[in-house]
Design a protein around this motif. Structure first.
Motif, short mmCIF file in Angstrom:
data_model
loop_
_atom_site.label_atom_id
_atom_site.label_comp_id
_atom_site.label_asym_id
_atom_site.label_seq_id
_atom_site.Cartn_x
_atom_site.Cartn_y
_atom_site.Cartn_z
N ILE A 163 -7.20 12.29 7.83
CA ILE A 163 -7.65 10.96 7.42
C ILE A 163 -6.41 10.11 7.20
O ILE A 163 -5.51 10.49 6.44
N GLY A 164 -6.33 8.97 7.86
CA GLY A 164 -5.19 8.09 7.71
C GLY A 164 -5.19 7.38 6.36
O GLY A 164 -6.14 7.48 5.59
N PRO A 165 -4.11 6.65 6.07
CA PRO A 165 -4.03 5.93 4.80
C PRO A 165 -5.08 4.84 4.69
O PRO A 165 -5.56 4.32 5.69
N ALA A 166 -5.43 4.50 3.48
CA ALA A 166 -6.42 3.45 3.24
C ALA A 166 -5.90 2.10 3.73
O ALA A 166 -4.74 1.74 3.47
N ASP A 168 -5.96 -1.00 2.81
CA ASP A 168 -6.30 -1.69 1.58
C ASP A 168 -5.51 -2.96 1.34
O ASP A 168 -5.54 -3.52 0.24
N ARG A 173 -0.10 -2.94 5.81
CA ARG A 173 -1.43 -2.48 6.21
C ARG A 173 -2.42 -3.63 6.16
O ARG A 173 -2.33 -4.53 5.34
N THR A 185 -14.88 8.94 6.18
CA THR A 185 -13.59 9.00 5.48
C THR A 185 -13.68 9.45 4.03
O THR A 185 -12.67 9.86 3.46
N ASP A 187 -14.20 7.41 1.68
CA ASP A 187 -13.82 6.23 0.89
C ASP A 187 -14.85 5.13 1.14
O ASP A 187 -14.88 4.55 2.22
N HIS A 190 -12.56 1.22 1.41
CA HIS A 190 -11.63 0.82 2.47
C HIS A 190 -11.76 1.71 3.70
O HIS A 190 -12.09 2.89 3.59
N ASP A 191 -11.47 1.13 4.85
CA ASP A 191 -11.46 1.89 6.09
C ASP A 191 -10.21 2.76 6.18
O ASP A 191 -9.16 2.44 5.60
N HIS A 192 -10.32 3.82 6.92
CA HIS A 192 -9.21 4.71 7.27
C HIS A 192 -9.40 5.08 8.74
O HIS A 192 -10.53 5.20 9.21
N GLN A 198 -6.89 9.27 15.56
CA GLN A 198 -6.82 8.20 14.57
C GLN A 198 -7.59 6.95 14.98
O GLN A 198 -7.06 5.84 15.07
#
Length: 270
Positions: A163-166, A168, A173, A185, A187, A190-192, A198
């Motif tokens: 899972i990539g970083p948020a 946010d 980003r 995700t 979450d 926020h999307d990831h 990816q």
């Protein structure tokens, strides 16, 4: 060098270019290439999109073969026989093992990239997507599914989810709300980006086969390939290839790095 097409010659490793073309992915850097490291990780000799070649160099005469059909050189069109290629076919696995030995890419990842090439050659032969462009992306995005200690199991699924970083809105980003309320995700805010390729959840739902898993290299490579081949792009052209990679991630350093790896995989043993 522009790749023209691919043949089904198992026993001779295939080193092919294909490329990428894309729709509006709204992509984010994967965990292997965060926004603060993109510039620092530029390849030493990556051509800029304005002046670069049509795509990674290619050599060799073969590419993935399956039980159900073959691919012929020249036209770039896939001849897949009466059925859909099988990702578990012996010939595809044998081809992947040979490529893995020559490149260091895990064999199961190669098998996924090769299978996606076959599927896209059948679905969208005018795109001319080849396995090593997907491999270049897979290397930059997740180290071929090995990011954070993950690995690809025998069926191509990650042993632990990538899972990539948020996204946010923090420095470097984008700020993207969760498109699916966190279903893929975990979450809900926020999307990831998810999986070895990816992909954002919105992109996944648009291009993946229904019911498939973004943490599976076969499904993820096919979805990524469809995204790259969207909008009728011909990836044997410089504009098509570079525009596609930049659509996947709108960063020149990212595109150069993908080129660097895809070209290295394409050259292979002479």
């Amino acid at each position: 060098m522009i790749a023209v097409g691919i043949a089904s010659v198992i026993g001779g490793l295939v080193w092919l270019f294909a490329g990428a073309a894309a729709g509006d992915r709204q992509s984010a850097p994967g965990p292997g290439l965060g926004p603060t490291t993109s510039v620092a990780r530029q390849p030493q000799a990556g051509p800029a999109p304005e002046t670069g070649p049509s795509g990674p160099e290619t050599t060799g005469s073969g590419s993935p073969e399956t039980r159900s059909g073959t691919q012929e050189t020249g036209s770039g069109n896939a001849e897949t026989g009466a059925g859909t290629p099988e990702t578990g076919s012996d010939s595809l696995a044998a081809w992947a093992a040979g490529v893995s030995a020559a490149t260091g890419i895990p064999a199961r990842a190669v098998q996924g990239y090769g299978y996606a090439e076959i599927v896209l050659q059948s679905e969208n032969p005018g795109c001319h997507l080849a396995w090593n462009t997907l491999a270049g992306i897979g290397m930059v995005e997740s180290d071929h599914g090995r990011y954070g200690g993950a690995a690809l199991s025998a069926d191509g699924t990650e042993t632990k989810a990538i899972i990539g970083p948020a996204l946010d809105g923090s420095p470097g980003r984008r700020d993207l709300p969760a498109a699916d309320h966190g279903r893929l995700t975990g979450d809900p805010v926020h999307d990831h980006a998810v999986g070895p390729m990816q992909l954002l959840p919105e992109t996944w739902y648009q291009y993946a086969d229904p019911g498939t898993n973004p943490q599976n290299i076969d499904a993820a490579a096919i979805a990524a390939g469809r995204y790259l081949c969207a909008d009728g792009r011909d990836l044997t052209t410089a504009t098509g290839w570079w525009t596609a990679i930049l659509a996947y991630n709108d960063s020149t350093s990212y595109a150069n790095l993908v080129f660097h790896y895809a070209d290295a995989y394409a050259i292979g043993p002479r």
